[in-house]
Design an enzyme around this catalytic site. Structure first.
Site, PDB file in Angstrom:
ATOM      1  CG  HIS A 151      47.911  50.301  48.611  1.00  0.00           C
ATOM      2  ND1 HIS A 151      47.157  51.403  48.285  1.00  0.00           N
ATOM      3  CD2 HIS A 151      48.922  50.253  47.694  1.00  0.00           C
ATOM      4  CE1 HIS A 151      47.674  51.993  47.221  1.00  0.00           C
ATOM      5  NE2 HIS A 151      48.752  51.318  46.844  1.00  0.00           N
TER       6      HIS A 151
ATOM      7  CG  ASP B   6      44.183  45.248  48.400  1.00  0.00           C
ATOM      8  OD1 ASP B   6      44.223  44.880  47.208  1.00  0.00           O
ATOM      9  OD2 ASP B   6      44.880  46.172  48.854  1.00  0.00           O
TER      10      ASP B   6
ATOM     11  CD  GLN C 250      50.915  43.723  44.440  1.00  0.00           C
ATOM     12  OE1 GLN C 250      51.643  42.994  43.772  1.00  0.00           O
ATOM     13  NE2 GLN C 250      50.733  44.996  44.148  1.00  0.00           N
TER      14      GLN C 250
ATOM     15  CE  LYS D 205      48.448  46.954  41.714  1.00  0.00           C
ATOM     16  NZ  LYS D 205      49.729  47.654  41.621  1.00  0.00           N
TER      17      LYS D 205
ATOM     18  CB  CYS E  90      50.624  53.386  48.438  1.00  0.00           C
ATOM     19  SG  CYS E  90      50.748  54.527  47.047  1.00  0.00           S
TER      20      CYS E  90
END
Length: 407
Positions: A123, A200, A203, A226, A364
């Site tokens: 991202h 990261d 998700q 999220k 993104c």
């Protein structure tokens, strides 16, 4: 608890509406998940009954608000299995969490000709901060290539690793492809050359069991919105020894022990990184989102989402003109695709006319789109409250759109 999709859907008020005269089908979960009533009610309860600043007040409301706020920190510690709640820092989102590491760890420990590794599928929030740092420090950003299926090329990753590698910052699960990266193996390889690792988890945290001690990651960044929680709230996990070794990100109230005009001494972690009045209400409400996830269990949730993705793949695989993008063996519940001869935005608008909410564009991840030679994709991403009948609705919509274009 027995998995009951009707009971789950009943907890989410926003799902029960029509869009363009059709029942809403919400498949934009990788962008943000919807919120259960308990989260919404917790926000209202705080402002109606407990509104106060935290940590510094001596009155009852301040005490209650502080207690609820810190209970959420402890709930997050348990959710990711950190050693202690002091390793959990509140930020505005995944983006700020990554920038915090770049501005603190990066400024202190990365210098001229050092190297930072990222992957092709990152991202923008896990690209731009490192580019900025490299420009400032004279360091070098190296990119791990991926296959046509959207998987890291392991041999190329190993070739990039060297004693110059100071940080590997990698996405756990791709927002654009759904690919689940072999992060435990990546972390071990990075540590073998003395590098630190930031994951990261924007998700992955909503789909996968996360155990930071087992993974042995040095940093983990993710967002509440999220995870069925409020927007504007992020979390950064960091190992204590690293958080203690790096400077504060922002200066102001709360992050200090003592201030004089001659010198300031900083607070202990995590407060050293939480300057100013925080996002109190959303932090408190986020605990309800975590309790919702825990009540059904990540194992059951992932099983349901995996079944939805498998069903979507089965229903779309023979549609003429349907082009899947990202076919890794290990994925979270993300279906990215294009329809031959159509712009993703047009497909998204046509699906919206049928009440189906999807995301379109580059997500993104412009360098990733360039890797595949496309402008973007249509992304349908699934969550715990989605159903197989909704998948059928999506597949029917895709088939109708593809027939129009590919007669």
């Amino acid at each position: 608890m027995r998995f009951d999709i009707d009971e789950i859907r009943g907890l989410f008020p926003v799902l029960h509406q029509e869009v363009h005269g059709r029942p809403l089908v919400y498949f934009d979960n990788a962008a943000t998940t919807q919120k259960p009533k308990a989260v919404i009610e917790a926000l209202s309860k705080y402002y109606q009954h407990d509104n106060s600043n935290i940590h510094r007040g001596a009155h009852t409301l301040a005490d209650r608000a502080t207690r609820y706020y810190e209970e959420t920190r402890e709930a997050i510690r348990d959710f990711i299995n950190a050693k202690e709640s002091a390793e959990v820092i509140f930020t505005k989102g995944t983006t700020e969490s990554i920038n915090l590491v770049a501005k603190t760890f990066g400024n202190r420990f990365i210098g001229k000709d050092d190297e930072i590794l990222i992957s092709t599928m990152e991202h923008h929030s896990n690209i731009v901060p490192w580019q900025m740092l490299c420009e400032e420090k004279g360091a070098h950003l190296k990119v791990i290539p991926i296959t046509e299926e959207g998987e890291i090329i392991w041999d190329e990753f190993e070739k990039l690793l060297s004693p110059k590698t100071k940080l590997v910052s990698i996405v756990h699960a791709s927002n654009a492809l759904g690919t689940i990266n072999p992060v435990k193996k990546i972390i071990e390889a990075a540590h073998n050359v003395g590098a630190k690792v930031l994951l990261d988890g924007a998700q992955s945290t909503s789909h996968l069991e996360i155990d930071v001690q087992d993974l042995d990651c040095d940093f983990l960044a993710f967002s509440a919105h999220k995870l069925y929680g409020p927007t504007g709230l992020g979390i950064l996990y960091g190992k204590r020894e690293l958080l203690e070794a790096i400077p504060p990100f922002l200066g102001g109230g709360e992050m200090i022990k003592e201030v004089t005009f001659e010198k300031t001494t900083y607070n202990e972690i995590p407060f050293k990184f939480e300057a100013g009045t925080p996002n109190i209400a959303d932090v408190i409400a986020f605990k309800e989102a975590l309790e919702f996830i825990n009540s059904w269990g990540k194992t059951q949730i992932k099983k349901h989402e995996d079944e939805l993705l498998a069903y979507a793949n089965e229903l779309t695989k023979d549609i003429k003109g349907f082009i899947p993008v990202g076919t890794a063996a290990e994925k979270v519940a993300v279906l990215s695709f294009n329809i031959n001869g159509m712009h993703p935005f047009d497909v998204g608008q046509m699906l919206d006319a049928r009440g189906i909410a999807v995301r379109t564009g580059h997500h993104c991840t412009q360098p990733l789109m360039h890797r595949f030679g496309i402008e973007g994709t249509v992304r349908a991403s699934f969550a715990v409250y989605n159903t197989k009948s909704e998948i059928e609705n999506l597949a029917e919509g895709i088939a109708r759109i593809a027939r129009i274009k590919n007669k």
